[in-house]
Write an enzyme that holds these catalytic residues in place. Sequence first.
Site, PDB file in Angstrom:
ATOM      1  N   ASN A  19      71.737  -4.924 -45.892  1.00  9.83           N
ATOM      2  CA  ASN A  19      70.954  -6.156 -45.808  1.00  9.83           C
ATOM      3  C   ASN A  19      69.497  -5.780 -46.047  1.00  9.83           C
ATOM      4  O   ASN A  19      68.842  -5.232 -45.171  1.00  9.83           O
ATOM      5  CB  ASN A  19      71.165  -6.767 -44.405  1.00  9.83           C
ATOM      6  N   LYS A  65      67.045  -7.664 -46.365  1.00 11.32           N
ATOM      7  CA  LYS A  65      66.125  -8.640 -45.754  1.00 11.32           C
ATOM      8  C   LYS A  65      65.040  -9.020 -46.774  1.00 11.32           C
ATOM      9  O   LYS A  65      65.316  -9.069 -47.962  1.00 11.32           O
ATOM     10  CB  LYS A  65      65.553  -8.093 -44.443  1.00 11.32           C
ATOM     11  N   HIS A 110      72.806 -14.536 -39.320  1.00 13.98           N
ATOM     12  CA  HIS A 110      72.076 -13.340 -38.879  1.00 13.98           C
ATOM     13  C   HIS A 110      71.139 -13.746 -37.738  1.00 13.98           C
ATOM     14  O   HIS A 110      70.565 -14.831 -37.760  1.00 13.98           O
ATOM     15  CB  HIS A 110      71.286 -12.737 -40.047  1.00 13.98           C
ATOM     16  N   GLU A 147      68.213 -13.022 -37.086  1.00 11.10           N
ATOM     17  CA  GLU A 147      66.852 -13.387 -37.495  1.00 11.10           C
ATOM     18  C   GLU A 147      66.804 -14.853 -37.939  1.00 11.10           C
ATOM     19  O   GLU A 147      65.811 -15.547 -37.728  1.00 11.10           O
ATOM     20  CB  GLU A 147      66.358 -12.434 -38.605  1.00 11.10           C
ATOM     21  N   GLU A 195      76.193  -7.571 -34.132  1.00  9.23           N
ATOM     22  CA  GLU A 195      74.854  -6.988 -34.158  1.00  9.23           C
ATOM     23  C   GLU A 195      74.111  -7.363 -32.875  1.00  9.23           C
ATOM     24  O   GLU A 195      73.532  -8.452 -32.783  1.00  9.23           O
ATOM     25  CB  GLU A 195      74.069  -7.527 -35.360  1.00  9.23           C
ATOM     26  N   GLY A 224      66.729  -2.999 -35.790  1.00  7.14           N
ATOM     27  CA  GLY A 224      65.404  -2.508 -36.158  1.00  7.14           C
ATOM     28  C   GLY A 224      64.665  -1.794 -35.045  1.00  7.14           C
ATOM     29  O   GLY A 224      63.467  -1.548 -35.161  1.00  7.14           O
ATOM     30  N   SER A 274      70.495  -0.687 -36.131  1.00  9.94           N
ATOM     31  CA  SER A 274      70.014   0.713 -36.135  1.00  9.94           C
ATOM     32  C   SER A 274      71.079   1.733 -36.541  1.00  9.94           C
ATOM     33  O   SER A 274      71.106   2.844 -36.006  1.00  9.94           O
ATOM     34  CB  SER A 274      69.401   1.075 -34.779  1.00  9.94           C
ATOM     35  N   GLY A 306      67.431  -1.448 -42.215  1.00  9.36           N
ATOM     36  CA  GLY A 306      66.427  -0.470 -42.639  1.00  9.36           C
ATOM     37  C   GLY A 306      66.976   0.672 -43.483  1.00  9.36           C
ATOM     38  O   GLY A 306      66.438   0.987 -44.553  1.00  9.36           O
TER      39      GLY A 306
HETATM   40  P1  PGA Z   1      68.762  -2.471 -38.854  1.00  6.82           P
HETATM   41  O1  PGA Z   1      69.161  -4.000 -39.202  1.00  6.82           O
HETATM   42  O2  PGA Z   1      69.851  -1.604 -39.454  1.00  6.82           O
HETATM   43  O3  PGA Z   1      67.438  -2.268 -39.510  1.00  6.82           O
HETATM   44  O4  PGA Z   1      68.735  -2.358 -37.383  1.00  6.82           O
HETATM   45  C1  PGA Z   1      70.495  -4.426 -39.157  1.00  6.82           C
HETATM   46  C2  PGA Z   1      70.575  -5.889 -39.529  1.00  6.82           C
HETATM   47  O5  PGA Z   1      69.697  -6.656 -39.156  1.00  6.82           O
HETATM   48  O6  PGA Z   1      71.536  -6.311 -40.206  1.00  6.82           O
END
Ligand code: PGA
Length: 255
Positions: free
Chosen positions: A12, A14, A100, A102, A170, A176, A216, A238
Amino acid sequence: MSFKRRPLIAGNWKMNGLLDFVKNLAGVLADKVDQNDPTHFDMLICPPATLLHPIKILVGKSGLLLGGQDCHMAKSGAHTGDISAEMLKDLGSSHVIVGHSERRVDYNETNEIVKSKAEAALGVNLTAIICVGETEAERNQGITVDVVKSQILGSIPERATAENIIIAYEPVWAIGTGQTPTKSQVQEVHVLIRKTLGDKIGLKEAEQTRLLYGGSVKPSNAIELMDLNDVDGALVGGASLSPIDFWVIAESCPK
Ligand code: PGA
């Protein structure tokens, strides 16, 4: 002996990536997927919608899969700035992420909204990657099970099958942040998700549905996470922006 599910490693991106990313990142991954054919995992990238078309042209018929990060619940119409599931499909997507955290936070997306977006995806034969996960406060209150269960029951379309949906667990506090739940915490929630799915879509479908862990995920923790019985891949933020790290994570999936 549990049913063998083919792992999926999904990236992803983002809101990251301009045109120069296409060659450097998507091109590198497409080459790796082709050179290592047949891989023991599926690899999917979900770039910003602005990059789907150039990436599709670059990766062509490579085995690298493409997906969107969100879609609107309506087929078309007066929704300025939004993207329909069919538009994503038109640009070569096979998958779309919905719900998601977010988006649940930034746009107040409820389970009902997430469900209707997933329905829109299924309506054009896109696989919906439906995200669920508790916040830190919810985990501290001891209500992770209730939260995730109600997200699953409220966000999954009635016509969901093992073929047309994937669930991504998640934990919001792990996204993150560099923090990850323990192996037993991840396995516990994945078992709960599979059981809840079983109640909703039937045991056989639930047994075959892929459940991804996200939050993460990085090369240093991928092997132990991917090794868990009910973890069938990862949704990576990330670390998916580095083709080397993303590939290492994919290779961590058990054969
Ligand atoms: P992250 O994000 O691997 O940066 O923690 C995961 C996600 O939001 O899908």
